[in-house]
Design a protein around this motif. Sequence first.
Motif, PDB file in Angstrom:
ATOM      1  N   ALA A  40      -2.622 -18.446  10.902  1.00  0.00           N
ATOM      2  CA  ALA A  40      -4.212 -19.033  10.799  1.00  0.00           C
ATOM      3  C   ALA A  40      -4.165 -19.115   9.436  1.00  0.00           C
ATOM      4  CB  ALA A  40      -5.244 -18.214  11.284  1.00  0.00           C
ATOM      5  N   ALA A  41      -4.866 -19.868   8.788  1.00  0.00           N
ATOM      6  CA  ALA A  41      -5.236 -19.983   7.422  1.00  0.00           C
ATOM      7  C   ALA A  41      -6.282 -18.780   6.790  1.00  0.00           C
ATOM      8  CB  ALA A  41      -5.446 -21.603   7.094  1.00  0.00           C
ATOM      9  N   THR A  92      -5.381 -14.246  -9.317  1.00  0.00           N
ATOM     10  CA  THR A  92      -4.329 -13.528  -9.100  1.00  0.00           C
ATOM     11  C   THR A  92      -4.109 -13.595  -7.497  1.00  0.00           C
ATOM     12  OG1 THR A  92      -3.118 -11.343  -9.208  1.00  0.00           O
ATOM     13  CG2 THR A  92      -5.388 -11.147  -8.995  1.00  0.00           C
ATOM     14  N   PHE A  93      -2.978 -13.039  -6.844  1.00  0.00           N
ATOM     15  CA  PHE A  93      -2.837 -13.308  -5.378  1.00  0.00           C
ATOM     16  C   PHE A  93      -2.377 -11.940  -4.763  1.00  0.00           C
ATOM     17  CE2 PHE A  93      -1.853 -16.951  -7.638  1.00  0.00           C
ATOM     18  CZ  PHE A  93      -2.719 -17.886  -6.877  1.00  0.00           C
ATOM     19  N   VAL A  94      -2.587 -11.899  -3.461  1.00  0.00           N
ATOM     20  CA  VAL A  94      -2.167 -10.866  -2.549  1.00  0.00           C
ATOM     21  C   VAL A  94      -1.518 -11.602  -1.376  1.00  0.00           C
ATOM     22  CG1 VAL A  94      -3.966  -9.109  -3.299  1.00  0.00           C
ATOM     23  CG2 VAL A  94      -4.325 -10.514  -1.332  1.00  0.00           C
ATOM     24  N   THR A  95      -0.934 -10.817  -0.435  1.00  0.00           N
ATOM     25  CA  THR A  95      -0.322 -11.519   0.639  1.00  0.00           C
ATOM     26  C   THR A  95      -0.824 -10.809   1.984  1.00  0.00           C
ATOM     27  OG1 THR A  95       1.520 -12.481  -0.454  1.00  0.00           O
ATOM     28  CG2 THR A  95       1.791 -12.375   2.008  1.00  0.00           C
ATOM     29  N   LEU A  96      -1.525 -11.470   2.777  1.00  0.00           N
ATOM     30  CA  LEU A  96      -1.821 -10.907   4.279  1.00  0.00           C
ATOM     31  C   LEU A  96      -1.734 -12.277   5.107  1.00  0.00           C
ATOM     32  CD1 LEU A  96      -4.696  -8.662   5.353  1.00  0.00           C
ATOM     33  CD2 LEU A  96      -4.154 -10.792   6.715  1.00  0.00           C
ATOM     34  N   HIS A  97      -0.431 -12.087   6.009  1.00  0.00           N
ATOM     35  CA  HIS A  97      -0.245 -12.727   7.002  1.00  0.00           C
ATOM     36  C   HIS A  97      -1.213 -12.771   8.212  1.00  0.00           C
ATOM     37  CE1 HIS A  97       3.310 -14.075   4.931  1.00  0.00           C
ATOM     38  NE2 HIS A  97       3.883 -13.010   4.989  1.00  0.00           N
ATOM     39  N   VAL A  98      -2.177 -13.798   8.216  1.00  0.00           N
ATOM     40  CA  VAL A  98      -3.096 -13.659   9.011  1.00  0.00           C
ATOM     41  C   VAL A  98      -2.705 -13.759  10.522  1.00  0.00           C
ATOM     42  CG1 VAL A  98      -5.516 -14.727   9.472  1.00  0.00           C
ATOM     43  CG2 VAL A  98      -4.758 -14.904   7.553  1.00  0.00           C
ATOM     44  N   GLY A  99      -3.072 -12.818  11.254  1.00  0.00           N
ATOM     45  CA  GLY A  99      -2.332 -12.849  12.510  1.00  0.00           C
ATOM     46  C   GLY A  99      -3.431 -12.510  13.717  1.00  0.00           C
TER      47      GLY A  99
END
Length: 363
Positions: A186-187, A210-217
């Motif tokens: 999901a976005a 700036t950026f982080v990564t969380l793979h929405v699940g």
Amino acid sequence: MTPDQSLSSYDYHLPPERIAQTPVTPRDRSRLLVLDSPTSFQHQRFYQLVDWLQPNDLLVMNNTKVIPARLHGRKTTGAPVEVLLLEEKSAHIWLALVKPGKRFTLGSEVVFTAPNDLSQTLKATVTDRDPETGGRFLEFQLPANQSLWSVLDEFGEIPFPPYVTDSEAAPDQYQTIYADTPGAVAAPTAGLHFTPDLFEQLDQKGINTTFVTLHVGVGTFRPVEVEDITAHDMHYEWIDVPAETIEKIRETKAKGGRVIAVGTTVVRSLEGMAAASRGELQPFRGRTNLFIYPGYQWQVVDGLITNFHLPKSSLLMLVSALISRERLLAVYQEAIAQEYRFYSFGDAMLILPEAKYFSSQGL
């Protein structure tokens, strides 16, 4: 149990016509409800975001990219089935939500067909059930040197949320323009409103990103099912808060700037990092199941850009922790009255640091 701990206290009625089915174009023409103090708010458009931020502020964004996680297929009996891939567990084995669940018995085989080339097929076998999600583990039959990632574009489709039932949106409209790390189902929808032109304006004003990564699940959308929300167990999600982002946060705070999270997934990433590091600002890669609700003591995040969320959801509780449940629900009623568009393809809110504390004097 206090009202803030009661699931029923986070309910509200949303007229079905307020659920956005297709995003506005251009993206930054969506509406923006700005909470600029404990008692006031302003009706704006998203492209006016730059007017509300200050030089040296830092926007932290989630650069995850939605994968073509929805696959349609049939059992060997011919019965139609659908799966939503959640996570790669090992070579060729994925955890997936499935429907109808009764057709995914252990050992059963599913055949998927490429939508644009019916001669291409992909087979998978149900190897186990996951009690935490209710999903299934599927083992895909692929050559040893090939992964499912290499064929996902051929067999899968970008999964829109279940409440988007009549959309004219193209798949790329459900991706942020800065998405570059595949893995989400999901976005991170607060980021859908940004455009290249808006980024240029932010940069000209000295507002950093700036950026982080969380793979929405599944953890983001899993319903809270217990009346005492303190007994709810959040599903673990993998996050990456890199050293570069930590350094930018340190620099921002040292200069008196404000850390503005673009979306609840960024909140969970930054505050999850702080929880894992015992309040310190440290690079972090790992899993978090941090559940934020009223009474939470904020560690990193000063302000928030977010869309409007479903009743009784953990996301609603997270935002309530920033400005209080009472004020958030009052703001939602104002948004409904003013015909804002809700959920993933809908409008946004900007909660400035000055609005973090609740006052009983009104919205």
